[in-house]
Design an enzyme around this catalytic site. Structure first.
Site, PDB file in Angstrom:
ATOM      1  CG  ASP A 247      -7.364  -2.498  -2.706  1.00 51.71           C
ATOM      2  OD1 ASP A 247      -7.848  -1.958  -1.936  1.00 51.71           O
ATOM      3  OD2 ASP A 247      -5.908  -2.803  -2.655  1.00 51.71           O
TER       4      ASP A 247
ATOM      5  CG  HIS B  49      -6.093  -2.312   0.951  1.00 53.72           C
ATOM      6  ND1 HIS B  49      -5.351  -1.875  -0.394  1.00 53.72           N
ATOM      7  CD2 HIS B  49      -5.341  -1.524   1.888  1.00 53.72           C
ATOM      8  CE1 HIS B  49      -4.343  -1.106   0.086  1.00 53.72           C
ATOM      9  NE2 HIS B  49      -4.307  -0.911   1.283  1.00 53.72           N
TER      10      HIS B  49
ATOM     11  CB  SER C  58      -0.985  -0.072   1.313  1.00 53.86           C
ATOM     12  OG  SER C  58      -1.974   0.859   1.011  1.00 53.86           O
TER      13      SER C  58
END
Length: 206
Positions: free
Chosen positions: A151, A185, A96
């Site tokens: 995600d 995610h 991320s």
């Protein structure tokens, strides 16, 4: 392998995750981001490599913060080089926000690195590339980019746009973009296996 965690996390969780795929002859470094107020989260103070204003390709970005964070990661790379590890044996990776910083840092680094592991992320300051890529020192760097297809935070479409952008910065055949159905995610065992294979290939035992 230097691996950077995501927003609000610490290096410990990725040190744990990487321990499941660790190679006995490779050193893993999972630094902690500093705690700063994050605009995206109503200025709450949390571990963050740089400020985040939004998570879309056209959101404003913390250019000064991104560049400063990249310098801090480059200092870790330099430290390992002083300890005798050649840069072409160093892989930079992250998840991320950490993956975003690993892409930006590696592509602007003046040392030739082995590769980049970019999980569920994007390329920061993408409009500055390919020009920002420091005379193309890392033109041939191998990039493994992975993304969960479900995600909700950083849509897989943003990951795909990033992969296309990366192909204009490095040799296109060096960019692998793998997506994982049903994954949000986060990471998954298949993704970790892909990361392990990538590391094994780029850092064979000497």
């Amino acid at each position: 392998v230097i691996f950077l965690h995501g927003l609000g996390d610490t290096g410990h969780s990725w040190a744990d995750a990487l321990s499941s795929i660790r190679l006995p002859y490779v050193k893993y470094i999972c630094p902690h981001a500093p705690r700063i107020p994050v605009t995206l989260n109503m200025k709450m103070v949390m571990p963050s490599w740089f400020d985040l204003m939004g998570l879309t390709p056209d959101a404003p970005e913390d250019e000064a913060g991104i560049k400063k964070a990249a310098e801090n990661i480059k200092a870790i790379i330099e430290h390992e080089m002083k300890n005798g590890i050649p840069p072409n044996r160093i892989i930079l990776g992250g998840f991320s926000q950490g993956g975003a910083l690993s892409l930006y840092t590696a592509l602007t680094c003046q040392h030739q690195l082995a590769g980049i592991v970019a999980l569920s992320c994007w390329l920061p300051l993408h409009k500055a590339f390919p020009q920002a890529a420091n005379n193309g020192v890392n033109k041939d760097i191998a990039i493994l980019q992975c993304h969960g297809e479900l995600d909700p935070m950083i849509p897989v479409r943003f990951g795909a746009l990033t992969a296309e952008k990366l192909k204009s910065v490095v040799t296109p055949t060096k960019v692998q973009f793998k997506t994982f159905p049903g994954v949000m995610h986060s990471s998954c065992p298949q993704e970790m296996m892909a990361v392990k294979e990538f590391i094994e290939k780029l850092l064979p035992r000497i």
